[in-house]
Design an enzyme around this catalytic site. Structure first.
Site, PDB file in Angstrom:
ATOM      1  N   ARG A  73       2.780  -6.446 -33.317  1.00 30.24           N
ATOM      2  CA  ARG A  73       2.228  -7.213 -34.438  1.00 30.24           C
ATOM      3  C   ARG A  73       3.376  -7.681 -35.320  1.00 30.24           C
ATOM      4  NH1 ARG A  73      -2.389  -3.396 -37.099  1.00 30.24           N
ATOM      5  NH2 ARG A  73      -1.464  -4.344 -38.946  1.00 30.24           N
ATOM      6  N   LYS A  89      -4.774   6.619 -39.137  1.00 31.61           N
ATOM      7  CA  LYS A  89      -6.177   6.537 -39.533  1.00 31.61           C
ATOM      8  C   LYS A  89      -6.999   5.621 -38.609  1.00 31.61           C
ATOM      9  CE  LYS A  89      -5.403   3.300 -43.325  1.00 31.61           C
ATOM     10  NZ  LYS A  89      -4.155   2.774 -42.745  1.00 31.61           N
ATOM     11  N   ARG A 139       5.159   0.886 -32.604  1.00 31.60           N
ATOM     12  CA  ARG A 139       3.769   0.603 -32.220  1.00 31.60           C
ATOM     13  C   ARG A 139       3.673  -0.735 -31.495  1.00 31.60           C
ATOM     14  NH1 ARG A 139      -1.018   0.843 -36.632  1.00 31.60           N
ATOM     15  NH2 ARG A 139      -0.187  -1.103 -37.451  1.00 31.60           N
ATOM     16  N   ARG A 154      -8.311  -0.722 -50.731  1.00 30.79           N
ATOM     17  CA  ARG A 154      -6.855  -0.676 -50.833  1.00 30.79           C
ATOM     18  C   ARG A 154      -6.375  -0.835 -52.267  1.00 30.79           C
ATOM     19  NH1 ARG A 154      -5.611  -2.124 -45.326  1.00 30.79           N
ATOM     20  NH2 ARG A 154      -3.465  -2.332 -44.800  1.00 30.79           N
ATOM     21  N   ARG A 162       5.185  -3.417 -46.620  1.00 25.07           N
ATOM     22  CA  ARG A 162       3.818  -2.862 -46.626  1.00 25.07           C
ATOM     23  C   ARG A 162       3.808  -1.501 -47.318  1.00 25.07           C
ATOM     24  NH1 ARG A 162       2.269  -2.965 -40.533  1.00 25.07           N
ATOM     25  NH2 ARG A 162       0.195  -2.278 -41.141  1.00 25.07           N
TER      26      ARG A 162
END
Ligand code: AMP
Length: 215
Positions: free
Chosen positions: A160, A14, A127, A89, A171
């Site tokens: 990250r 997204k 990532r 969220r 998460r």
């Protein structure tokens, strides 16, 4: 007026789509994750409160997030519409957003990025992100330059902390518990558009463009 929410678990694409489409439609991309990371990097009071929560993959409190959003929506560039990326969220955030937009024609639509969980874990742990401009890379499909300097701004490309596997799993637990109920919430308001986020980036993008052009 184009007011869109890009909804989906972390790693569903997204943010990547939001940054391209924000440029295309000349809308601000409002990412609460980016706002919080900036506050952490600058060591502000907000950053100090958010840092540990973010590192473990939990959610920053609704009150903090909502006051950030309320301020952000008052800025000039948000008067022409926006793309929310990573907000809302929780159901509470969604309800308060509806309240903030009351008296307007509200949210145009919610694009829900559907991707299965194993694929998400694979994507997130591979990532890498520019610590300066936030550009995302992927060590499998789109590797960063070998010197790990961002090809756009020259900043250091890093992983990250919250993209490490243990945090990614947490998460996803938090997403399923707190954020997934928003799918039903927006379905109920007849605002939801579901896109299969496992398809190639260009195809996903075209589907979203076809949808956004209706507004
Ligand atoms: P993101 O870049 O959207 O994955 O956000 C990174 C982290 O920032 C999340 O794991 C949360 O800890 C925090 N965060 C971002 N957006 C929100 C939000 N709308 N509500 C609560 N916490 C958030």
């Amino acid at each position: 007026m184009k007011r869109f929410i890009f909804l989906g678990a972390p790693g569903t694409g997204k943010g990547t789509q939001a940054s391209v489409l924000a440029l295309k439609y000349d809308l601000p991309q409002i990412s609460t994750g980016d706002i919080l990371r900036k506050a952490v990097a600058e060591g502000t009071d907000l950053g100090k409160k958010a840092k540990q929560i973010m590192e473990t993959g939990g959610l920053v409190s609704d009150d903090i997030i909502l006051s950030l959003i309320e301020k952000r929506l008052q800025e000039a560039d948000a008067q022409k519409g926006f793309i929310f990326d990573g907000f809302p969220r929780t159901i509470k955030q969604a309800q308060e957003l509806d309240a903030l937009l009351s008296g307007t024609d509200g949210i145009s639509g919610v694009i829900y990025f559907q991707v299965d969980e194993d694929e998400i874990v694979k994507r997130l742990t591979s990532r890498r992100t520019c610590s300066q401009c936030g550009l995302n890379y992927n060590i499998i499909t789109d590797p960063p330059p070998t010197d790990l300097k961002c090809r756009v701004c020259g900043g250091a490309v890093i992983q990250r902390d919250d993209d490490k596997e243990a945090t990614v799993r947490n998460r996803l637990v938090v997403y399923n518990d707190k954020t997934a109920p928003l799918v039903k919430y927006y379905q109920g308001n007849d605002k939801l558009y579901t896109v299969d986020g496992a398809q190639p980036v260009q195809i996903v993008r075209q589907k979203i463009i076809d949808y956004m052009n209706r507004f």
